[in-house]
Design a protein around this motif. Structure first.
Motif, mmCIF file in Angstrom:
data_model
loop_
_atom_site.group_PDB
_atom_site.id
_atom_site.type_symbol
_atom_site.label_atom_id
_atom_site.label_comp_id
_atom_site.label_asym_id
_atom_site.label_seq_id
_atom_site.Cartn_x
_atom_site.Cartn_y
_atom_site.Cartn_z
ATOM 1 N N GLN A 44 33.895 25.897 41.122
ATOM 2 C CA GLN A 44 34.395 26.396 42.404
ATOM 3 C C GLN A 44 34.385 25.336 43.498
ATOM 4 O O GLN A 44 35.251 25.334 44.360
ATOM 5 C CB GLN A 44 33.601 27.617 42.856
ATOM 6 C CG GLN A 44 34.068 28.885 42.176
ATOM 7 C CD GLN A 44 33.445 30.096 42.806
ATOM 8 O OE1 GLN A 44 32.291 30.400 42.553
ATOM 9 N NE2 GLN A 44 34.207 30.786 43.624
ATOM 10 N N GLN A 69 38.036 34.963 38.827
ATOM 11 C CA GLN A 69 37.727 35.992 39.807
ATOM 12 C C GLN A 69 39.033 36.565 40.325
ATOM 13 O O GLN A 69 39.952 35.835 40.679
ATOM 14 C CB GLN A 69 36.927 35.418 40.966
ATOM 15 C CG GLN A 69 36.536 36.465 41.994
ATOM 16 C CD GLN A 69 35.734 35.870 43.144
ATOM 17 O OE1 GLN A 69 35.345 34.716 43.106
ATOM 18 N NE2 GLN A 69 35.499 36.661 44.155
ATOM 19 N N ARG A 70 39.092 37.900 40.336
ATOM 20 C CA ARG A 70 40.277 38.608 40.828
ATOM 21 C C ARG A 70 39.812 39.827 41.603
ATOM 22 O O ARG A 70 39.087 40.656 41.072
ATOM 23 C CB ARG A 70 41.151 39.035 39.654
ATOM 24 C CG ARG A 70 42.430 39.741 40.033
ATOM 25 C CD ARG A 70 43.220 40.204 38.814
ATOM 26 N NE ARG A 70 43.351 39.158 37.820
ATOM 27 C CZ ARG A 70 43.333 39.383 36.503
ATOM 28 N NH1 ARG A 70 43.182 40.599 36.036
ATOM 29 N NH2 ARG A 70 43.470 38.386 35.660
ATOM 30 N N SER A 71 40.188 39.931 42.849
ATOM 31 C CA SER A 71 39.824 41.074 43.706
ATOM 32 C C SER A 71 38.318 41.307 43.723
ATOM 33 O O SER A 71 37.861 42.442 43.691
ATOM 34 C CB SER A 71 40.536 42.349 43.239
ATOM 35 O OG SER A 71 41.926 42.195 43.336
ATOM 36 N N GLY A 72 37.529 40.240 43.736
ATOM 37 C CA GLY A 72 36.081 40.375 43.805
ATOM 38 C C GLY A 72 35.410 40.598 42.464
ATOM 39 O O GLY A 72 34.186 40.631 42.380
ATOM 40 N N PHE A 73 36.171 40.769 41.396
ATOM 41 C CA PHE A 73 35.611 40.989 40.068
ATOM 42 C C PHE A 73 35.696 39.707 39.252
ATOM 43 O O PHE A 73 36.662 38.964 39.356
ATOM 44 C CB PHE A 73 36.352 42.114 39.333
ATOM 45 C CG PHE A 73 36.203 43.448 39.983
ATOM 46 C CD1 PHE A 73 35.084 44.225 39.755
ATOM 47 C CD2 PHE A 73 37.186 43.926 40.847
ATOM 48 C CE1 PHE A 73 34.942 45.454 40.362
ATOM 49 C CE2 PHE A 73 37.052 45.151 41.455
ATOM 50 C CZ PHE A 73 35.925 45.925 41.217
ATOM 51 N N THR A 105 45.527 35.375 50.968
ATOM 52 C CA THR A 105 45.726 36.769 50.586
ATOM 53 C C THR A 105 46.854 36.844 49.575
ATOM 54 O O THR A 105 48.015 36.680 49.913
ATOM 55 C CB THR A 105 46.068 37.629 51.816
ATOM 56 O OG1 THR A 105 47.191 37.050 52.466
ATOM 57 C CG2 THR A 105 44.895 37.693 52.773
ATOM 58 N N GLN A 110 44.778 45.658 40.188
ATOM 59 C CA GLN A 110 43.432 46.225 40.206
ATOM 60 C C GLN A 110 42.787 46.229 38.812
ATOM 61 O O GLN A 110 41.580 46.262 38.702
ATOM 62 C CB GLN A 110 43.474 47.657 40.749
ATOM 63 C CG GLN A 110 43.877 47.716 42.209
ATOM 64 C CD GLN A 110 42.904 46.956 43.102
ATOM 65 O OE1 GLN A 110 41.699 47.036 42.922
ATOM 66 N NE2 GLN A 110 43.411 46.204 44.053
#
Length: 114
Positions: A44, A69-73, A105, A110
């Protein structure tokens, strides 16, 4: 050409998947995914060139594990670097990593595919 079938680009928080070149070989990976780890090495804080070099050093035909990492997951993604002739006309995905930053953004799905 050798590669994993995707390109990466800088973002404010690390390297993101910019473009999927091999949809079939990159199942579960989406454009905009943040690359967190490559083979259990946290990347990172690494710059674009460092991440490209790590990906280049992965041997052809040997499974490589990314944590994205995608949408916090966080989700693991595994693939092997391939030699694909069809990339020849598009430029090498391992050498053609654009350096334009992506917007912070990005639209994410999801569902996390594993």
């Amino acid at each position: 050409a050798q590669g994993f079938g995707f390109t990466i680009a800088d973002s404010s928080i690390g390297q993101r998947v910019k473009q999927i070149l091999d949809v079939q070989g990159c199942g579960g990976l989406n454009e905009g995914d943040l690359i967190v780890e490559i083979n259990q090495q946290n990347v990172q804080s690494f710059g674009h060139v460092q991440v490209v070099e790590i990906l280049k050093e992965c041997p052809v035909g040997v499974e490589t594990t990314l944590v994205i990492q995608r949408s916090g997951f966080f989700s693991p993604w595994k693939s092997s670097k391939q030699t694909l002739d069809r990339w020849e006309n598009q430029g090498s995905p391992r050498a053609n990593f654009p350096t334009q930053p992506l917007p912070q953004t990005l639209p994410f799905q999801q569902n996390i595919h594993g």
